[in-house]
Design a protein around this motif. Structure first.
Motif, PDB file in Angstrom:
ATOM      1  N   ILE A 154      47.213 -41.340  36.867  1.00 12.28           N
ATOM      2  CA  ILE A 154      45.713 -40.991  36.956  1.00 12.28           C
ATOM      3  C   ILE A 154      45.521 -39.929  36.004  1.00 12.28           C
ATOM      4  N   ASN A 157      45.183 -41.153  32.845  1.00 15.31           N
ATOM      5  CA  ASN A 157      43.952 -42.255  32.789  1.00 15.31           C
ATOM      6  C   ASN A 157      44.460 -43.306  32.227  1.00 15.31           C
ATOM      7  N   THR A 159      44.893 -47.010  32.548  1.00 11.15           N
ATOM      8  CA  THR A 159      44.245 -47.804  33.506  1.00 11.15           C
ATOM      9  C   THR A 159      45.114 -48.854  33.788  1.00 11.15           C
ATOM     10  N   ILE A 162      47.533 -47.621  36.262  1.00  8.55           N
ATOM     11  CA  ILE A 162      46.974 -47.332  37.473  1.00  8.55           C
ATOM     12  C   ILE A 162      46.859 -48.825  38.301  1.00  8.55           C
ATOM     13  N   GLU A 163      46.437 -49.761  37.522  1.00 12.91           N
ATOM     14  CA  GLU A 163      46.208 -51.083  37.952  1.00 12.91           C
ATOM     15  C   GLU A 163      47.820 -51.753  38.866  1.00 12.91           C
ATOM     16  N   CYS A 166      48.725 -49.652  41.828  1.00  8.83           N
ATOM     17  CA  CYS A 166      47.942 -49.799  43.039  1.00  8.83           C
ATOM     18  C   CYS A 166      48.282 -50.957  43.635  1.00  8.83           C
ATOM     19  N   TYR A 191      44.539 -39.823  44.642  1.00  9.24           N
ATOM     20  CA  TYR A 191      44.516 -41.288  44.982  1.00  9.24           C
ATOM     21  C   TYR A 191      42.786 -41.807  45.097  1.00  9.24           C
ATOM     22  N   VAL A 194      40.967 -43.222  42.151  1.00  4.50           N
ATOM     23  CA  VAL A 194      41.050 -44.638  41.768  1.00  4.50           C
ATOM     24  C   VAL A 194      40.829 -45.507  42.934  1.00  4.50           C
ATOM     25  N   ALA A 197      39.897 -49.066  42.234  1.00  2.00           N
ATOM     26  CA  ALA A 197      40.739 -50.015  41.825  1.00  2.00           C
ATOM     27  C   ALA A 197      41.564 -50.537  43.152  1.00  2.00           C
ATOM     28  N   HIS A 261      34.704 -38.110  37.154  1.00  2.29           N
ATOM     29  CA  HIS A 261      35.033 -38.289  38.456  1.00  2.29           C
ATOM     30  C   HIS A 261      34.059 -37.603  39.450  1.00  2.29           C
TER      31      HIS A 261
END
Length: 283
Positions: A154, A157, A159, A162-163, A166, A191, A194, A197, A261
């Motif tokens: 996070i 950044n 992505t 993160i995907e 998660c 957390y 995101v 997501a 954010h």
């Protein structure tokens, strides 16, 4: 300047505390906030207690010296766990508010009696967290899910990471059981950043809870009780003060994260880098 007009300090090891700051901006729209990201020393979860305590003490001292803050929100679960008691001893006059995983609200709303807590391993292993768990009703099952790497992804950044992370941690949290998990606690301030997501990957009936709104409410109550609330600007009840950003890391990265954010309409303080210096680690 009288105390109600002084700013409120908020700090985290990185950008995670922006989730708390966003709730504070909504709950206290007339206040001036100074946010400090200690990205130059993140993540705190990989540091020993003595280091975290020293950094927290240095940050608070800097916020007091340079901004004369009237209150402090420790918007980091690790810093709260490791350092908040020492901070309250070192700065006894300063109202200091910490964070903790929102297990109690999750226990109140679960329908299946089964919740999961996503958090850093450091938070889950801490004595403070274990005492919080022991205070709960024994009729609710709580599964601890350590999430190594997610806060760092996070911060970066990233992505794709993160995907992937998660998805991986949600699979762990939602393992089949007789009473399925219906509520997930976001036990790290990173957390909630995101949450879209997580919601996209989760079944629609799964509920996510975090501590941001509760921290904001508690902060407002503390300020009110100590007569530290800042009144609205004369003639303009909707006026919002600029947000001051400080960091031991990259200021442009923090500014970009704040733009991504924060949803409460905060204006970032100053456009030129000199207006928002990134102080060295020992400042």
């Amino acid at each position: 300047m009288t105390q109600p007009y002084l700013p409120i300090g908020v700090f985290d090891s990185g950008i995670g505390g922006l989730s708390i700051l966003d709730a504070l901006l909504q709950a206290l729209p007339h206040e001036h906030f100074v946010y400090f990201s200690d990205a130059g020393h993140a993540p705190y979860g990989e540091r020993n207690d003595a280091f975290v305590q020293l950094r927290c003490q240095q940050i608070v001292q800097q916020l007091l010296t340079e901004h004369a803050i009237k209150a402090l929100v420790v918007a980091c679960n690790t810093a709260t766990t490791v350092a908040i008691e020492a901070l309250r001893e070192d700065f006894p006059v300063l109202p200091i508010i910490g964070v903790e995983p929102a297990i109690k609200p999750a226990v109140r709303i679960t329908q299946t009696g089964h919740i999961a807590v996503l958090a850093t391993e450091r938070t889950l292993q801490s004595g403070k967290y274990q005492r919080l768990r022991q205070s709960l009703s024994t009729s609710v099952r709580v599964d601890d899910i350590p999430c190594p790497g997610l806060a760092s992804a996070i911060e970066a950044n990233d992505t794709a990471a993160i995907e992937r992370l998660c998805r991986h941690f949600l699979v762990q949290a939602l393992r089949p059981s007789a009473a399925p998990v219906d509520t997930v606690v976001l036990g790290c301030t990173h957390y909630p950043l995101v949450l879209p997501a997580l919601q996209r990957l989760a079944p629609p009936q799964l509920r996510f809870v975090d501590s941001a709104a509760a921290v904001a409410r508690h902060t407002a109550l503390r300020l009110q009780a100590q007569r530290l609330l800042r009144p609205p600007a004369a003639g303009n009840a909707q006026a919002r003060l600029p947000l001051t950003l400080r960091t031991s890391g990259s200021l442009p990265c923090l500014q970009a994260a704040a733009q991504r954010h924060l949803h409460a309409g905060a204006a970032l303080h100053g456009d030129e880098p000199d207006a928002l210096p990134a102080h060295p680690a020992n400042a």
